[in-house]
Design a protein around this motif. Structure first.
Motif, short mmCIF file in Angstrom:
data_model
loop_
_atom_site.label_atom_id
_atom_site.label_comp_id
_atom_site.label_asym_id
_atom_site.label_seq_id
_atom_site.Cartn_x
_atom_site.Cartn_y
_atom_site.Cartn_z
N THR A 121 -10.90 54.49 -26.30
CA THR A 121 -11.73 54.07 -27.11
C THR A 121 -12.69 52.93 -26.73
N ILE A 122 -13.98 52.94 -26.85
CA ILE A 122 -15.06 52.17 -26.31
C ILE A 122 -15.69 51.13 -27.12
N CYS A 123 -15.70 49.86 -27.02
CA CYS A 123 -16.50 48.92 -28.30
C CYS A 123 -17.44 48.03 -27.40
N GLY A 124 -18.15 47.37 -28.17
CA GLY A 124 -19.05 46.35 -27.64
C GLY A 124 -20.48 46.47 -27.89
N LEU A 125 -21.50 45.90 -27.36
CA LEU A 125 -23.01 46.05 -27.86
C LEU A 125 -23.42 47.57 -27.60
N CYS A 126 -22.73 48.18 -26.57
CA CYS A 126 -23.19 49.60 -26.33
C CYS A 126 -22.42 50.71 -27.33
N GLY A 127 -21.81 50.40 -28.06
CA GLY A 127 -21.49 51.15 -29.35
C GLY A 127 -20.15 51.80 -28.77
N ASN A 128 -19.69 52.82 -29.60
CA ASN A 128 -18.04 53.46 -29.29
C ASN A 128 -18.05 54.72 -28.93
N ALA A 129 -19.11 55.21 -28.43
CA ALA A 129 -19.21 56.48 -27.70
C ALA A 129 -18.46 57.62 -28.42
N ASN A 130 -18.59 57.81 -29.63
CA ASN A 130 -17.91 58.68 -30.38
C ASN A 130 -18.62 59.79 -30.72
N ASN A 131 -19.98 59.92 -30.47
CA ASN A 131 -20.93 61.03 -30.54
C ASN A 131 -21.32 60.84 -32.20
N ASN A 132 -21.19 59.75 -32.76
CA ASN A 132 -21.58 59.56 -34.13
C ASN A 132 -22.42 58.25 -34.23
N THR A 133 -23.83 58.56 -34.50
CA THR A 133 -24.84 57.59 -34.23
C THR A 133 -24.63 56.29 -35.62
N ALA A 134 -23.91 57.02 -36.53
CA ALA A 134 -23.99 56.16 -37.81
C ALA A 134 -22.92 54.79 -37.68
N ASP A 135 -21.87 54.93 -37.00
CA ASP A 135 -21.04 53.69 -36.76
C ASP A 135 -21.00 52.97 -35.60
N ASP A 136 -22.32 52.93 -34.77
CA ASP A 136 -22.05 51.99 -33.40
C ASP A 136 -22.19 50.62 -33.71
N PHE A 137 -22.66 49.90 -34.96
CA PHE A 137 -22.70 48.79 -35.32
C PHE A 137 -21.41 48.42 -36.03
N GLN A 138 -20.27 48.36 -35.20
CA GLN A 138 -18.97 48.03 -35.62
C GLN A 138 -18.46 46.71 -35.04
N MET A 139 -18.37 45.71 -36.28
CA MET A 139 -17.84 44.59 -35.89
C MET A 139 -16.78 44.26 -34.97
N ARG A 140 -16.78 43.12 -34.25
CA ARG A 140 -15.56 43.08 -33.10
C ARG A 140 -14.21 42.87 -33.80
N TRP A 141 -14.09 41.90 -34.88
CA TRP A 141 -12.57 41.60 -35.25
C TRP A 141 -12.23 42.61 -36.45
N THR A 142 -13.29 42.74 -37.38
CA THR A 142 -12.77 43.54 -38.63
C THR A 142 -12.83 44.91 -38.43
N GLY A 143 -13.92 45.62 -37.51
CA GLY A 143 -13.94 46.98 -37.51
C GLY A 143 -15.12 47.34 -38.39
N ASP A 144 -15.47 46.65 -39.22
CA ASP A 144 -16.48 46.99 -40.19
C ASP A 144 -17.76 47.39 -39.41
N VAL A 145 -18.41 48.67 -40.12
CA VAL A 145 -19.71 48.95 -39.70
C VAL A 145 -20.84 48.13 -40.55
N VAL A 146 -21.85 47.56 -40.01
CA VAL A 146 -22.71 46.79 -40.57
C VAL A 146 -24.17 47.36 -40.09
N GLU A 147 -25.02 47.18 -40.86
CA GLU A 147 -26.58 47.39 -40.79
C GLU A 147 -27.26 46.51 -39.70
N SER A 148 -26.93 45.21 -39.86
CA SER A 148 -27.90 44.37 -39.20
C SER A 148 -27.33 44.17 -37.80
N ALA A 149 -28.15 44.52 -36.69
CA ALA A 149 -27.97 44.30 -35.30
C ALA A 149 -27.65 42.96 -35.01
#
Length: 335
Positions: free
Chosen positions: A141-169
């Motif tokens: 599992t990958i995380c960070g500004l480069c996203g999570n590399a799961n082939n899903n463009t809808a959940d790349d903006f995943q917050m660090r501590w909570t794992g929540d997906v947000v719209e704001s870059a």
């Protein structure tokens, strides 16, 4: 994942966004085994104080290796300078005798790490403001500004501590900052930058210059699926960033402010042209797009790589001109 310009990020899942952070951030990390991470430091790259550019990248590996890649392709190995061989590969061994390899690859300074017998990770740095991170097969599992590399463009903006997906870059990016002394200003709290309004007088020139650059027959051919491998590489995201950076950035100032930053976008799409197969005649070092010296006709390194010497001497890069010829080869002058 690609990071370049002022500042543009293309995630592993091909989400393109801008993040005007002025701090150190996690670009990518192994969020499952916590074995490695890549940090990126961003700093202001304009006289007007807005915008940011990548100034260095650092690989942390297995809790014992710290390799920082600085401008000028300088390598800081845990506080000591590491001299990369002019030819061949430099090697660093961990306590468990895992090997990390450092070498020049085309116009990149590259670090290969995490070998598992079949594949490896690779961090690439151009010595100026562009970086790429390549994942190995079956990466955790990958995380960070480069996203999570799961082939899903809808959940790349995943917050660090909570794992929540947000719209704001900005909010997403802020969550990945490394601010040990709490000195970095949150990007989400910065006033909105109306740069299109501020630099509207430069839009026509930016569009003209970038259109000329991106009308190269090779780039058009790749976008049309005409590459030898039949794969499409759309230049549109890079062209938009070319126009953006030409308009609003005066990094590397010259007679035509912004042109050097526009060149950065061209360099990065050129690096993706490998996906389109090898044009004729091929370049030395396995390059897929021909950059040739007009004086000698021989293959040359990229413009930015050739200017590394200038950075080492702490001088200013003055000007660059790209000329696209009918035969599809890309020629350039630099001064």
């Amino acid at each position: 994942c690609q990071v370049f310009g002022d500042p543009h990020i293309i995630t592993f899942d091909n989400v393109v966004y801008e993040f005007e952070g002025h701090c150190e951030y996690v670009l990518a990390m192994d969020c499952e085994e916590k074995k490695w991470s890549v940090y990126g430091s961003f700093e202001t790259c304009s006289t007007h104080g807005r915008g940011a550019c990548l100034s260095s990248v650092t690989l942390y590996y297995n809790g014992e290796v710290s390799l920082e890649l600085l401008r000028g392709k300088i390598v800081n190995n845990g506080g000591k300078r590491f001299d990369v061989p002019a030819t061949g590969t430099g090697t660093i061994a961990t306590k468990n005798n895992e090997k990390i390899y450092i070498f020049e690859k085309d116009d990149w300074l590259a670090i290969s790490f995490g070998y598992d017998g079949d594949s490896n990770y690779e961090l690439r740095w151009d010595g100026l403001m562009s970086a790429q991170i390549l994942l190995k097969a079956n990466a955790p599992t990958i995380c960070g500004l480069c996203g999570n590399a799961n082939n899903n463009t809808a959940d790349d903006f995943q917050m660090r501590w909570t794992g929540d997906v947000v719209e704001s870059a900005a909010k997403f990016g802020d969550s990945w900052r490394i601010d040990r002394r709490n000195k970095c200003k949150k990007t989400a709290e910065m006033p909105e930058w109306e740069w299109e309004k501020d630099f509207d007088d430069r839009k026509q020139a930016a569009t003209t210059v970038c259109t000329k650059m991106f009308d190269s027959p090779q780039l058009v051919g790749c976008a049309s699926g005409l590459g030898a491998l039949g794969q499409r590489v759309s230049p549109k995201p890079y062209k938009r960033r070319c126009i953006t950076d030409y308009m609003r950035s005066d990094f590397l100032p010259d007679e035509v402010a912004g042109l050097n930053m526009a060149c950065v976008a061209v360099m990065n799409v050129r690096r993706e042209m490998r996906k389109c197969g090898k044009p004729e005649p091929p370049m030395e070092g396995g390059e897929r797009l021909c950059w040739r010296d007009r004086g000698t006709g021989k293959s040359s390194k990229s413009l930015l790589a050739s200017l590394i010497v200038t950075f080492r001497e702490m001088k200013i890069i003055n000007y660059c001109t790209l000329i696209f010829l009918e035969n599809g080869k890309i020629y350039f002058n630099y001064y």
